[in-house]
Design a protein around this motif. Structure first.
Motif, short mmCIF file in Angstrom:
data_model
loop_
_atom_site.label_atom_id
_atom_site.label_comp_id
_atom_site.label_asym_id
_atom_site.label_seq_id
_atom_site.Cartn_x
_atom_site.Cartn_y
_atom_site.Cartn_z
N GLU A 136 0.84 -1.19 0.00
CA GLU A 136 0.00 0.00 0.00
C GLU A 136 0.88 1.24 0.00
N ARG A 137 0.47 2.24 -0.77
CA ARG A 137 1.26 3.46 -0.91
C ARG A 137 0.51 4.66 -0.37
N SER A 150 -3.89 5.35 -4.38
CA SER A 150 -4.07 3.92 -4.62
C SER A 150 -5.51 3.51 -4.33
N HIS A 193 -5.48 -6.96 -11.38
CA HIS A 193 -6.31 -5.75 -11.41
C HIS A 193 -7.47 -5.85 -12.40
N GLU A 201 -5.75 -6.24 -4.20
CA GLU A 201 -4.45 -5.61 -4.43
C GLU A 201 -4.65 -4.11 -4.60
N TYR A 202 -3.59 -3.38 -4.37
CA TYR A 202 -3.65 -1.94 -4.59
C TYR A 202 -3.15 -1.60 -5.99
N LYS A 203 -3.89 -0.74 -6.67
CA LYS A 203 -3.48 -0.25 -7.99
C LYS A 203 -3.33 1.26 -7.92
N ARG A 204 -2.26 1.77 -8.52
CA ARG A 204 -1.97 3.19 -8.49
C ARG A 204 -2.79 3.92 -9.55
N CYS A 210 4.23 3.68 -11.05
CA CYS A 210 4.58 2.44 -10.34
C CYS A 210 4.37 1.25 -11.27
N SER A 213 3.12 -2.16 -7.39
CA SER A 213 3.05 -0.91 -6.61
C SER A 213 4.41 -0.41 -6.14
N GLU A 259 7.53 8.81 -7.55
CA GLU A 259 7.15 7.46 -7.14
C GLU A 259 8.39 6.61 -6.84
N LEU A 292 5.83 3.78 0.34
CA LEU A 292 5.50 2.36 0.30
C LEU A 292 5.82 1.66 1.62
#
Length: 618
Positions: A50-51, A65, A115, A137-140, A155, A159, A166, A174
């Protein structure tokens, strides 16, 4: 005796090799004995990356994110791989063959697609396929698309920062966190930049139009608060959309402001001549004679752009006179010239928190040829990047002291508490007190009638400026090109109390006119005219005492042309607001009576010809 020592050393070495080998074997046997299921949490990605967010200086969100689902499989659990591959291919946009090949894997974990959309997620859940799983999941995301793309970077799918902020601030943005960990223990931070997103958007808009108009390969514009060193905007053309970075080639990701090295040409004269004035070798009343050709006893011959006759320092800056410059340079030693240019920071990287900066090139003194002392001062045989030029220029708005350029304002935690702040940082003193003001007093001449930057003209604002038009060296021909140039303009304003610095560069413009003072002035007239209302440059605030309170009467400069950045007109009478907008071709509607309390578009929007503005009054 010597042989015995050698045998002893050999035995010791062999002992260590055997011991290390045994330890490795033991470790491998230990790992192989562990139940593979204990690796499931790692395989299935329960460690989530996670960012933190990235904001501009006003709090506008630039990067964030979001949680999406990704599809993975344990192929060992899939019962009918062919049917499973067929069913998933209809949802995931992958071929049946691609998916079938993945499901043939002997591993217990394999990604099928990262994603996926909420619709795809729902369809996969409905299938309820054995051995097929979804995980968060985290996507930017970059909500403003291309805005500040070279600053932000992007990213990768995991991530992790790959380019720009970044990448350089990855350790702050991060944090790797176990899915089972308490959310309150998360340690990622947010990054706040110095740029103003509204100014950045307008910079990119104007720069793109200018680059297309001049048919330029690459263009750069940097707008700096020279007092603090804060970068207000940094734009390059062409740019990219970091949401879809895979659509672009690697060259597009490069931040031309710090990556692209070039010979700056005549704009470099202000850095070459400053030490001559600073050391007393010349004064404002020292005159030189230009007959169009510099020709010294050493046989060095360099042509001037014209025959300028008798010129002092102001005349040199006004006409960008090569011969006057080099006659002045004759008075300073090569060593002193070299050391002073090094002090200005040429040939070294800055400490800008962006990856990919090239340090430029300033040859060591021992490598100078007989021509170097005369070519370097006019911006040849020296390599710079645009940010280096701006950084060196801070000397002239800080009374001789060079200030570091900043792109990051602060780092904050999730509660907006400041963890680290990046304030003004003085690098070193370069010129004596008062010298920088004397240099600026000569640069205003370039904007006067007959000067190389005379087209830089905005009513109510005076500028100090130096232009450059540098021929580009053609390596194949082994000489400077007759067709390709780098055109630039360096500007300081307001002249009376300089604070802001703008540096504009066109690389390989192909228009009929390519002089930096001409084509860059056209763009900067448009840019500066568009931001003066937003920044209130050239406006005044008059303070007067009423019977009870102090009243501040804001007086704005009239907006002269489109496009421009919408200023904050709240708190002023409707008549004054209409006056401010009276000279531009926009549609203005008024709702209500009295004082402006709001307007649409809001402050910071880019307004173009024909746009509609609604003023709300009460």
């Amino acid at each position: 005796m010597a042989n015995l020592r050698s045998i002893f050393r050999l035995r010791i070495a062999l002992f260590f090799i055997v011991a290390v080998s045994i330890l490795i074997i033991i470790r491998v046997l230990y790992l192989s004995s562990i139940n593979p299921d204990s690796y499931q949490s790692l395989d299935k990605g329960e460690y989530t990356l996670e960012r933190g967010n990235i904001y501009d200086s006003t709090g506008i969100l630039l990067a964030a994110s979001d949680i999406l689902k990704s599809v993975y499989s344990n192929p060992k659990e899939v019962q009918n791989k062919e049917e499973t591959a067929l069913s998933l291919s209809k949802i995931l946009g992958l071929t049946k063959t691609e998916l079938y090949d993945k499901l043939q894997s002997k591993k217990s974990f394999i990604w099928l697609k990262r994603h996926v959309s909420p619709e795809q997620e729902s369809q996969i859940k409905e299938l309820n396929l054995k051995g097929i799983y979804l995980k968060e999941e985290y996507k930017r995301f970059y909500p403003n698309k291309n805005l500040a793309s070279h600053i932000l970077g992007f990213c990768n799918i995991d991530s992790r920062g790959v380019e720009g902020i970044e990448k350089s601030m990855d350790s702050y943005l991060l944090t790797e966190i176990s899915g089972a960990e308490d959310a309150s223990k998360k340690k990622y931070f947010n990054v706040n930049l110095t740029i103003d997103a509204n100014i950045q958007a307008f910079t990119e808009y104007v720069l793109k139009n200018g680059a297309l108009r001049e048919n330029s390969d690459i263009a750069t514009l940097i707008f700096l608060d020279g007092k603090s060193g804060d970068i207000i905007s940094m734009a390059n053309y062409p740019d990219f959309d970091p949401n879809f970075f895979t659509r672009y080639n690697q060259e597009t990701f490069r931040n031309a402001s710090i990556f692209y090295q070039y010979e700056p040409g005549s704009v470099f004269k202000i850095f070459s001549l400053s030490p001559c004035l600073d050391s007393g070798l010349i004064t404002e009343n020292t005159y030189f004679f230009c007959d169009g050709l510099f020709d010294n006893v050493s046989g060095v011959k360099i042509r001037c752009s014209g025959i300028h006759g008798s010129v002092n320092l102001s005349g040199i800056m006004k006409y960008s006179c090569n011969e006057g410059t080099l006659q002045a340079i004759e008075l300073i030693s090569s060593e002193s010239l070299y050391l002073n240019l090094k002090k200005f920071g040429f040939g070294e990287s800055s400490s800008i928190l962006l990856p990919g900066e090239q340090p430029g090139s300033l040859k060591k003194l021992k490598n100078w040829s007989i021509n170097s002392k005369y070519t370097i001062p006019i911006g040849q045989e020296v390599g710079v990047n645009a940010l280096q030029m701006v950084r060196a220029a801070t000397v002239f708005v800080n009374d001789g002291t060079m200030v570091e350029t900043n792109i990051v304002k602060s780092i904050t935690d999730r509660d907006n508490k400041i963890i680290k702040e990046f304030g003004r940082k003085e690098i070193r003193d370069i010129l004596k007190k008062g010298t920088s003001r004397r240099i600026l007093d000569t640069l205003i001449e370039a904007t006067m009638t007959g000067g190389t930057a005379r087209r830089l003209n905005i009513e109510g604002i005076q500028f100090a400026a130096k232009s450059g038009t540098a021929q580009i060296f053609d390596k194949e021909l082994g000489r400077y090109s007759d067709d390709e140039v780098t055109s630039s303009l360096l500007v300081f304003f307001p002249f009376e109390n300089p604070r802001y610095i703008i540096y504009m560069v066109y690389h390989k413009p192909k228009g009929r006119i390519r002089w930096g003072g001409n084509i860059c002035s056209v763009l900067l007239n448009e840019f500066i005219s568009g931001i003066i209302g937003y920044y209130r440059i050239g406006s005044e605030e008059e303070y007067s005492l009423s019977e009870k309170d102090v009243v501040i009467d804001k007086r704005y400069k009239l907006i002269e042309k489109t496009p421009f950045i919408m200023p904050d007109l709240s708190g002023i009478p409707a008549g004054d607001a209409l006056d401010i907008l009276s000279k531009v071709n926009v549609k203005v509607k008024v709702a209500g009576m009295g004082i402006v309390y709001a307007h649409d578009p809001q402050k910071g929007a880019t307004i173009k010809t024909g746009d509609e503005i609604i003023l709300y009054l009460k």
